[in-house]
Motif scaffolding. Structure first.
Motif, PDB file in Angstrom:
ATOM      1  N   VAL A 252       0.842  -1.208   0.000  1.00  0.00           N
ATOM      2  CA  VAL A 252       0.000   0.000   0.000  1.00  0.00           C
ATOM      3  C   VAL A 252       0.868   1.246   0.000  1.00  0.00           C
ATOM      4  CG1 VAL A 252      -1.658   1.333   1.357  1.00  0.00           C
ATOM      5  CG2 VAL A 252      -1.947  -1.151   1.130  1.00  0.00           C
ATOM      6  N   ALA A 253       1.904   1.250   0.844  1.00  0.00           N
ATOM      7  CA  ALA A 253       2.745   2.444   0.988  1.00  0.00           C
ATOM      8  C   ALA A 253       3.527   2.759  -0.278  1.00  0.00           C
ATOM      9  CB  ALA A 253       3.702   2.261   2.164  1.00  0.00           C
ATOM     10  N   ARG A 254       3.858   1.722  -1.072  1.00  0.00           N
ATOM     11  CA  ARG A 254       4.709   1.947  -2.249  1.00  0.00           C
ATOM     12  C   ARG A 254       3.919   2.248  -3.524  1.00  0.00           C
ATOM     13  NH1 ARG A 254      10.164  -1.660  -1.015  1.00  0.00           N
ATOM     14  NH2 ARG A 254      10.197  -1.138   1.204  1.00  0.00           N
ATOM     15  N   LYS A 255       2.609   2.159  -3.444  1.00  0.00           N
ATOM     16  CA  LYS A 255       1.706   2.637  -4.487  1.00  0.00           C
ATOM     17  C   LYS A 255       2.070   2.185  -5.918  1.00  0.00           C
ATOM     18  CE  LYS A 255       0.686   6.760  -1.760  1.00  0.00           C
ATOM     19  NZ  LYS A 255       0.708   8.253  -1.716  1.00  0.00           N
ATOM     20  N   LEU A 276      -6.563  -9.936  -4.841  1.00  0.00           N
ATOM     21  CA  LEU A 276      -6.098  -8.548  -4.739  1.00  0.00           C
ATOM     22  C   LEU A 276      -7.262  -7.564  -4.802  1.00  0.00           C
ATOM     23  CD1 LEU A 276      -2.992  -8.801  -7.116  1.00  0.00           C
ATOM     24  CD2 LEU A 276      -2.974  -8.813  -4.615  1.00  0.00           C
ATOM     25  N   LEU A 277      -8.184  -7.788  -5.717  1.00  0.00           N
ATOM     26  CA  LEU A 277      -9.301  -6.854  -5.892  1.00  0.00           C
ATOM     27  C   LEU A 277     -10.281  -6.899  -4.723  1.00  0.00           C
ATOM     28  CD1 LEU A 277      -9.955  -7.497  -9.688  1.00  0.00           C
ATOM     29  CD2 LEU A 277      -9.084  -5.371  -8.686  1.00  0.00           C
ATOM     30  N   ASP A 278     -10.378  -8.040  -4.058  1.00  0.00           N
ATOM     31  CA  ASP A 278     -11.332  -8.188  -2.950  1.00  0.00           C
ATOM     32  C   ASP A 278     -10.767  -7.738  -1.610  1.00  0.00           C
ATOM     33  OD1 ASP A 278     -13.103  -9.196  -4.754  1.00  0.00           O
ATOM     34  OD2 ASP A 278     -12.990 -11.285  -4.061  1.00  0.00           O
ATOM     35  N   ASP A 279      -9.506  -7.381  -1.565  1.00  0.00           N
ATOM     36  CA  ASP A 279      -8.873  -6.968  -0.306  1.00  0.00           C
ATOM     37  C   ASP A 279      -9.127  -5.484  -0.085  1.00  0.00           C
ATOM     38  OD1 ASP A 279      -7.252  -6.322   1.840  1.00  0.00           O
ATOM     39  OD2 ASP A 279      -5.596  -7.594   1.187  1.00  0.00           O
ATOM     40  N   PRO A 280      -9.948  -5.124   0.915  1.00  0.00           N
ATOM     41  CA  PRO A 280     -10.261  -3.699   1.124  1.00  0.00           C
ATOM     42  C   PRO A 280      -9.034  -2.859   1.468  1.00  0.00           C
ATOM     43  CG  PRO A 280     -11.089  -5.049   2.950  1.00  0.00           C
ATOM     44  CD  PRO A 280     -10.658  -5.991   1.877  1.00  0.00           C
ATOM     45  N   LYS A 283      -7.595  -1.213  -1.770  1.00  0.00           N
ATOM     46  CA  LYS A 283      -8.494  -0.541  -2.705  1.00  0.00           C
ATOM     47  C   LYS A 283      -7.952   0.780  -3.238  1.00  0.00           C
ATOM     48  CE  LYS A 283     -11.311   1.607   0.963  1.00  0.00           C
ATOM     49  NZ  LYS A 283     -10.910   3.015   0.681  1.00  0.00           N
ATOM     50  N   ASP A 284      -7.063   1.450  -2.488  1.00  0.00           N
ATOM     51  CA  ASP A 284      -6.535   2.731  -2.950  1.00  0.00           C
ATOM     52  C   ASP A 284      -5.174   2.615  -3.636  1.00  0.00           C
ATOM     53  OD1 ASP A 284      -8.733   4.233  -2.092  1.00  0.00           O
ATOM     54  OD2 ASP A 284      -7.951   4.324  -0.041  1.00  0.00           O
TER      55      ASP A 284
END
Length: 322
Positions: A252-255, A276-280, A283-284
């Motif tokens: 998440v942190a490395r975007k 991956l898509l189902d992991d809340p 999501k960002d």
């Protein structure tokens, strides 16, 4: 991740000429084959060959394909451990070689093939705990080679691939075949580089496998250079190994802008995408939000003869406009 990343006389002694020499007291030693002796140091192990190996066994798909690319199927008495399908160009040759085991053969099954050379793609091919250590095999009169991606030091590059093919070709007495392959590979890599000139790299996260953690490509494998040459930047290039675990918080942190999924084994690409898509928590992440996925067979992403074409294949997914 596949497991492949986690007393016999040498066959040369059984050759009639050498057997005849050894049977005659006082007979002169057998002469080396033309172009031999050849001495090479591989991952710290120094070996001198008096002649090409005659009874080789390959222990992983990418080193099997190196041998087949060099037209050496007749030098193979066994092979093992596919991660996915062998390249169509090599299928007929591959089908002519006995498969010793679906994964790694036991020591007993390996020795039963009476090899004089064993070629491993991952360090696990030479697991000492299973009696297949390089020292153990040497004591049994069997020479070995480990793919240089898994040598203890260094960061493999495309130049290391060329060296892998060159040294293998030299070991088996076919240096001209190796030189021809390398020339063609260099041309393929150069053409991709020319096409990508001036592109801005996109940030890439490799998803190999994993649930609680993300098993990913680090900075010490050929997969990292493959991404770089394809116009990407591996967000886990600082991981000091070819493959390793990262936390989802780090992802998440490395975007990352793109997720490259490694395709192999029983878990499908669609199942990996869904995870991956189902992991809340993800999501960002730009790659997830924009559903930007690239897919590469695992065998494309290790140090083998697929790499030059794989760079081009990944480049087309990272930069479709080029």
């Amino acid at each position: 991740m596949t497991g492949s990343r986690r007393a016999l006389l040498p066959a040369a002694v059984l050759l009639p000429l050498l057997a005849a020499c050894s049977a005659a007291p006082g007979a002169p030693a057998a002469k080396a084959a033309p172009g031999f002796p050849y001495t090479v140091t591989n991952c710290g192990v120094k070996t001198t060959y008096q002649a090409p190996p005659q009874r080789a066994v390959t222990m992983n798909q990418h080193v099997t394909e190196v041998m087949l690319a060099l037209g050496l199927e007749k030098s193979l008495v066994g092979t093992a451990y596919l991660d996915d399908a062998v390249l169509p160009a090599y299928k007929k040759a591959y089908d002519s070689v006995p498969v010793l085991a679906k994964e790694y053969p036991s020591k007993e099954a390996l020795l039963a093939a009476n090899p004089d050379f064993v070629y491993g793609g991952y360090s696990s091919a030479f697991a000492a705990k299973d009696g297949r250590g390089r020292d153990d095999l040497k004591r049994a009169g069997i020479d070995t080679r480990l793919n240089t991606e898994y040598c203890p030091t260094g960061s493999p590059s495309v130049d290391d691939l060329y060296r892998e093919v060159r040294e293998t070709g030299r070991t088996f007495g076919v240096p001209d075949r190796a030189d021809t392959w390398i020339k063609e590979a260099r041309a393929t890599v150069a053409a991709t580089e020319k096409r990508l000139k001036g592109v801005d790299p996109v940030s890439v996260f490799v998803y190999d496998s994993g649930d609680k953690t993300a098993f990913t490509a680090g900075g010490k494998g050929i997969g990292n250079e493959l991404i770089t040459r394809a116009g990407g930047a591996n967000v886990f290039a600082d991981l000091d190994k070819p493959f390793g675990d990262a936390t989802w918080e780090q992802v998440v942190a490395r975007k990352p802008e793109v997720v490259v999924i490694y395709d192999y084994g029983s878990t499908t690409v669609e199942q990996k995408k869904k995870r991956l898509l189902d992991d809340p928590a993800l999501k960002d992440v730009p790659a997830i939000k924009n559903r930007r996925f690239a897919v590469m067979p695992l065998s494309d992403t290790v140090l083998g003869v697929r790499v030059p074409a794989a760079v081009d294949k990944l480049a087309a997914q990272l930069h479709p406009a080029r």
